[in-house]
Design a protein around this motif. Sequence first.
Motif, short mmCIF file in Angstrom:
data_model
loop_
_atom_site.label_atom_id
_atom_site.label_comp_id
_atom_site.label_asym_id
_atom_site.label_seq_id
_atom_site.Cartn_x
_atom_site.Cartn_y
_atom_site.Cartn_z
N LYS A 170 65.83 14.40 41.66
CA LYS A 170 64.38 14.54 41.58
C LYS A 170 63.95 15.98 41.84
O LYS A 170 63.11 16.52 41.12
CB LYS A 170 63.71 13.62 42.61
N ALA A 171 64.54 16.58 42.87
CA ALA A 171 64.18 17.95 43.22
C ALA A 171 64.56 18.93 42.11
O ALA A 171 63.81 19.85 41.79
CB ALA A 171 64.88 18.34 44.53
N ILE A 172 65.73 18.72 41.51
CA ILE A 172 66.18 19.61 40.43
C ILE A 172 65.30 19.47 39.20
O ILE A 172 64.91 20.47 38.59
CB ILE A 172 67.65 19.32 40.08
N LEU A 173 64.96 18.24 38.84
CA LEU A 173 64.11 18.03 37.66
C LEU A 173 62.74 18.68 37.86
O LEU A 173 62.23 19.35 36.95
CB LEU A 173 63.94 16.53 37.40
N LYS A 174 62.17 18.51 39.03
CA LYS A 174 60.87 19.11 39.31
C LYS A 174 60.95 20.63 39.26
O LYS A 174 60.08 21.31 38.71
CB LYS A 174 60.35 18.65 40.67
N LYS A 175 62.01 21.18 39.83
CA LYS A 175 62.20 22.63 39.86
C LYS A 175 62.35 23.20 38.44
O LYS A 175 61.71 24.20 38.10
CB LYS A 175 63.44 22.98 40.68
N VAL A 176 63.17 22.56 37.63
CA VAL A 176 63.41 23.04 36.27
C VAL A 176 62.13 22.92 35.43
O VAL A 176 61.79 23.83 34.67
CB VAL A 176 64.57 22.27 35.61
N ARG A 177 61.43 21.82 35.57
CA ARG A 177 60.17 21.65 34.84
C ARG A 177 59.17 22.75 35.21
O ARG A 177 58.55 23.36 34.34
CB ARG A 177 59.55 20.29 35.18
N ARG A 178 59.02 22.97 36.51
CA ARG A 178 58.02 23.93 36.99
C ARG A 178 58.33 25.35 36.53
O ARG A 178 57.44 26.07 36.07
CB ARG A 178 57.93 23.87 38.52
N LYS A 179 59.59 25.75 36.67
CA LYS A 179 59.98 27.11 36.30
C LYS A 179 59.91 27.30 34.79
O LYS A 179 59.54 28.38 34.30
CB LYS A 179 61.37 27.43 36.83
N ALA A 180 60.29 26.29 34.03
CA ALA A 180 60.20 26.40 32.56
C ALA A 180 58.76 26.62 32.13
O ALA A 180 58.47 27.44 31.25
CB ALA A 180 60.77 25.15 31.91
N TYR A 181 57.84 25.90 32.76
CA TYR A 181 56.42 26.07 32.45
C TYR A 181 55.95 27.47 32.85
O TYR A 181 55.24 28.15 32.09
CB TYR A 181 55.59 25.01 33.17
N LYS A 182 56.34 27.89 34.04
CA LYS A 182 55.92 29.20 34.54
C LYS A 182 56.44 30.33 33.66
O LYS A 182 55.72 31.29 33.37
CB LYS A 182 56.42 29.38 35.97
N TRP A 183 57.68 30.20 33.21
CA TRP A 183 58.30 31.28 32.44
C TRP A 183 57.91 31.26 30.96
O TRP A 183 57.97 32.30 30.30
CB TRP A 183 59.82 31.21 32.57
N ASP A 184 57.51 30.10 30.44
CA ASP A 184 57.24 29.99 29.00
C ASP A 184 55.79 29.71 28.62
O ASP A 184 55.37 30.04 27.51
CB ASP A 184 58.10 28.87 28.38
N MET A 185 55.00 29.09 29.52
CA MET A 185 53.70 28.58 29.08
C MET A 185 52.56 28.78 30.08
O MET A 185 51.50 28.17 29.94
CB MET A 185 53.83 27.07 28.78
N SER A 186 52.72 29.61 31.07
CA SER A 186 51.73 29.70 32.14
C SER A 186 50.49 30.52 31.79
O SER A 186 49.50 30.49 32.51
CB SER A 186 52.37 30.26 33.41
N PHE A 187 50.53 31.28 30.67
CA PHE A 187 49.39 32.12 30.29
C PHE A 187 48.88 31.75 28.90
O PHE A 187 49.61 31.21 28.07
CB PHE A 187 49.77 33.61 30.29
N ARG A 188 47.61 32.06 28.69
CA ARG A 188 47.00 31.87 27.36
C ARG A 188 46.18 33.12 27.03
O ARG A 188 45.42 33.61 27.87
CB ARG A 188 46.11 30.63 27.34
N CYS A 189 46.33 33.60 25.81
CA CYS A 189 45.60 34.78 25.37
C CYS A 189 44.41 34.35 24.51
O CYS A 189 44.52 33.41 23.71
CB CYS A 189 46.51 35.72 24.58
N CYS A 190 43.31 35.04 24.68
CA CYS A 190 42.12 34.68 23.91
C CYS A 190 42.28 34.98 22.42
O CYS A 190 41.53 34.46 21.59
CB CYS A 190 40.90 35.43 24.46
#
Length: 229
Positions: A61-81
């Motif tokens: 559970k901890a690994i899945l949550k960690k991988v999900r969170r970091k993947a989002y942070k590294w790939d999808m955390s920002f949006r450009c106008c």
Amino acid sequence: MNAVVGILGKKAFGRLKDKGVNTNSDNPYTEKVPVHNNRGEIVKYKERERPIPEELSSNDKAILKKVRRKAYKWDMSFRCCCFRSRFGWSFLIGLIPVIGDFADLLMAMYLIKSAAKVDGGLPPTLYARMFWNVMVDFGIGLVPFLGDIVDALYRANTRNAWLLDAYLSEKAKALRSGQVEDESGHSLILPGELRVQTDSRGRRPDVEMAMTQGVTPVHASRSQRQNRR
């Protein structure tokens, strides 16, 4: 155990296909759920963390949550106008010539290393696909400027997070029944190594029991299951 892990790996690939998941653009960390009014009508959508199967061990559970969170942070955390597509720290770091590409590579490999720490390890086919995603991402990023743009859209970390999600979802499904079917329809019992549970401090009771009783962790896990019955 390798045979069971391999079967679960194949089922994971099939799961992604059947569920219609876009492993490149679907958010692996959060999901949108509808909010209904008193009449049952959808009035809005709210965002929440994707649920994690209860059958998984504390470690998984901890690994899945960690991988999900970091993947989002590294790939999808920002949006450009200027454009609708999302990007993350991976894209920004990759803009640094040469050094940024290698730093991005190390980050992606770290995520794979984290995913490989699940109980029983990752299926070889799944691990190879994750590594391939990272190498493709690295190769694209080496192309000046245009490569950085395409790199932001490829999202190797997100793809790998979805692979881990699918694998652990199939593993949780097998844990519910205690067995998994191979391609011939034969049922295989899940090895004890895939049933390992950890407490809040990350300790494994089956290993501690094995040390005190002089049995292997697999036998300890079976003893625990018999006691619970």
